[in-house]
Design an enzyme around this catalytic site. Structure first.
Site, PDB file in Angstrom:
ATOM      1  N   GLU A 271      13.909 -31.718  -6.915  1.00  0.00           N
ATOM      2  CA  GLU A 271      14.769 -30.946  -7.854  1.00  0.00           C
ATOM      3  C   GLU A 271      14.158 -29.513  -7.371  1.00  0.00           C
ATOM      4  O   GLU A 271      13.054 -29.290  -7.323  1.00  0.00           O
ATOM      5  CB  GLU A 271      14.438 -31.051  -9.113  1.00  0.00           C
TER       6      GLU A 271
ATOM      7  N   ARG B 267       3.007 -42.973  -6.977  1.00  0.00           N
ATOM      8  CA  ARG B 267       2.704 -41.750  -6.761  1.00  0.00           C
ATOM      9  C   ARG B 267       1.447 -41.328  -6.172  1.00  0.00           C
ATOM     10  O   ARG B 267       0.566 -42.227  -6.209  1.00  0.00           O
ATOM     11  CB  ARG B 267       3.254 -40.637  -7.587  1.00  0.00           C
TER      12      ARG B 267
ATOM     13  N   LYS C  77       3.836 -30.755 -10.296  1.00  0.00           N
ATOM     14  CA  LYS C  77       4.420 -29.393 -10.141  1.00  0.00           C
ATOM     15  C   LYS C  77       3.956 -28.456 -11.506  1.00  0.00           C
ATOM     16  O   LYS C  77       3.644 -27.283 -10.957  1.00  0.00           O
ATOM     17  CB  LYS C  77       5.953 -29.624 -10.092  1.00  0.00           C
TER      18      LYS C  77
END
Length: 569
Positions: free
Chosen positions: A44, A269, A279
């Site tokens: 994104e 992850r 983020k």
RNA sequence: UACCCCGUGGUGUAAUCGGUAACACAACAGGUUUUGGUCCUGUUAUUUCUGGUUCGAGUCCAGACGGGGUAACCA
């Protein structure tokens, strides 16, 4: 430097197989996709890429390369209130820097028209409806994790009415948030994602690509799988938190006339000690000015690490070493550091640099004497050749290489002891001059004129070797010593009510002002990597270096066996 | 409290149709070395537990224990 922009061969990743290989092999063996493999990396554009993304990129692009397939770069730009062109550009730059080139470049927004059509299709087939509930009401009707939800009063709205309302939503007849398009699935499903998820919301925000053409935007769930189908993605690799979305991903594929059937596979992850990889938290560090920006060399962002001196090859090697699994784990930062050391050891030119200078005067060396001494640029790479170092009567050595009282096992300098100056002569400490507080400020030494080229006049062994810089030719440059951004191994592990930022390392940056460097370093190109012998790997900063006036960032220290022994004692 | 996922040495991963635990990093011991770097050698696990199936289980089954995820008109 060549290792900054290596080609994407995928060969590095073929060393380690993991469960996704098994899944793909099984699909291929079952005759799916005509034997083709196509993956995608779907960021994104609302922030900069970090180490966690590097892992995903290596997995996505690596898998495609290994199977002779393709990998697309797709921007998941369905929420214009958070996304910006600046990030789109930075992400492309970072992916290329890491060493990968995408086959197709797509944006979810490329498919807005198709997605809208899919929305109408679900309405017509009785699988979606326009809902007038407010956000709070939607949440209340959804129920809780352990309790089923209730059906929206608008659930029985006729397809004709919903279709009319959905078209008017698109036409801009309603306020932001006034209505949503929802899938009609199962309000009592144990999986909350299946409790009539919102497909479209009304949102008047300027989109970085479609401008003001739309005032309704699809949700992630309604966009991702369909984009995968439209792009012909065979294996849609993502992280574990999307696992619970998979039933919905498949539900859409089951109920829509998509041209292709992709499959979602999740993996754990990346977590690394002494840092955070989210983020949101990285953005917070930037916004609160804990760091100087997204490219601060202490940041685990690709831009930060690049500026710190990490190479793309090192990052790829790291991603290869850590593996891919479904178990939540935390990788020791040492593995990362080891990966750069390993890469830089082979490629970085050596240089002599004294960070905390202590003056040495060689009393039996001519006052106006000057010699140029050959030094190899990289013992690991004979092709890198040699250079010449100026040598004279006055030198700078590392303050840490002298001790008044030599501890056991110490083979550097102390009163009466002898060491070799790297590439040059052996010197013996004869006298120590001190300041008012008694701290040594100058060592008076003698040298053995017969001790060049590894020999000594009488064949005696001199174990200690230290680095040095001739005072007459030394240059000065700011040197930044970076350390872990966080002092805690697991920064996010905090007691309730405690800010994770309390774990920041107050000493994550030390700027050394008086460093003395060998003269050749004056011409260091921004981005050029060096090993300052016996000290560490450094890179000329790409932002603050000026022609003839470099600024150095420490990438990582060299392994230091002596420091370890000292610590243990 | 509901549902889903996961559990192999200090850490991260391996182990083809169940066949007798491998690799990397770390740690420790030693060797080489004009970087206490690099390089080389050696040492370190009854696979969370308990039962079951089997000639044989890290791999299959059951239960327990432990860890993670999920309740945005975010992705």
């Amino acid at each position: 430097m060549s290792h900054d922009t290596p080609p994407s061969t995928g060969t590095e990743s073929t060393r380690h197989r993991h469960f996704i290989h098994d899944e793909i092999d099984a699909d291929l063996a079952a005759g799916k996709h005509q034997g083709r493999v196509r993956t995608r990396f779907p960021p994104e554009p609302n922030g900069y890429l970090h180490l966690g993304h590097a892992k995903a990129i290596c997995v996505d692009f690596g898998l495609a390369a290994e199977y002779g397939g393709q990998c697309n770069l797709r921007f998941d730009d369905t929420n214009p209130s958070k996304e910006e062109q600046e990030y789109v550009d930075a992400i492309q730059d970072d992916v290329r820097w890491l060493g990968f080139e995408w086959d197709g470049l797509f944006y979810a927004s490329d498919f807005f028209e198709e997605l809208y059509g899919y929305g109408e299709h679900l309405i017509r087939t009785g699988h979606a409806y326009v809902c007038d509930l407010t956000p709070d009401e939607v949440a209340a009707y959804r129920g809780r994790l352990d309790a089923p939800g209730r059906e929206s009063p608008y659930r029985q709205r006729s397809p004709a009415e919903s279709l009319d309302l959905f078209r008017r939503m698109r036409a801009g007849e309603f306020q932001d948030g006034a209505r949503t398009l929802r899938a009609k699935i199962d309000m009592s499903s144990p999986n909350p994602n299946l409790r009539d998820p919102v497909l479209y919301r009304i949102l008047r925000a300027h989109h970085h690509r479609t401008g003001d053409a739309w005032c309704i935007y699809p949700m992630y769930d309604f966009a991702h799988g369909q984009c995968d189908a439209l792009e012909g993605i065979t294996h849609s690799i993502c992280t574990l938190e999307f696992e619970i979305h998979r039933p919905l991903y498949e539900w859409f594929l089951d109920h829509l006339p998509v041209p292709h059937r992709p499959r979602q596979i999740e993996f754990a992850r990346l977590n690394v000690t002494y840092t955070v990889l989210s983020k949101r938290k990285l953005l917070e560090l930037v916004k609160t000015q804990v760091v100087e920006g997204w490219d601060d060399p202490r940041m685990p962002t690709l831009r930060g690490m690049r500026r710190r001196g990490y190479t793309a090859a090192a990052l790829r090697a790291f991603c290869d070493q850590i593996g891919v699994a479904r178990f939540n784990s935390t990788v020791d930062k040492l593995v990362l550091e080891n990966a750069v050391r390993d890469d830089l050891n082979k490629s970085a030119a050596r240089a002599l640099a004294v960070l905390r200078p202590l003056k040495v005067v060689i009393e039996n060396y001519p006052a106006d004497g000057l010699e140029w001494i050959d030094a190899v640029n990289n013992p690991e790479d004979p092709a890198s050749g040699t250079r010449r170092l100026p040598f004279g009567r006055e030198l700078w050595i590392e303050h840490d290489d002298y001790k008044d009282d030599a501890p056991k096992g110490w083979f550097r300098l102390s009163p009466g002891k002898e060491v070799r100056l790297r590439y040059a002569y052996c010197i013996t400490c004869k006298e120590v001059r001190r300041d008012a507080s008694g701290a040594p400020i100058e060592l008076v030494c003698t040298y053995d004129p017969q001790s060049a080229h590894g020999k000594t006049s009488d064949g005696r062994k001199v174990k200690g070797i230290i680095h040095w810089v001739a005072a007459s030719h030394a240059i000065e440059a700011p040197v930044r010593l970076y350390d872990h951004l966080f002092a805690a191994e697991f920064p996010e592990d905090v007691a309730e009510g405690v800010d994770w930022k309390a774990n920041l390392n107050p000493k994550s940056l030390e700027v050394v002002a008086g460093a003395k460097l060998e003269p050749a370093l004056r011409d260091a190109r921004p981005g050029q990597h060096f090993q300052f012998e016996r000290v560490g790997y450094f890179v000329a900063d790409t932002r603050d270096s000026r022609p003839g006036a470099p600024v150095f960032n420490r990438t990582v220290t060299l392994k230091d066996t002596w420091a370890k022994l000292e610590k243990r004692a």
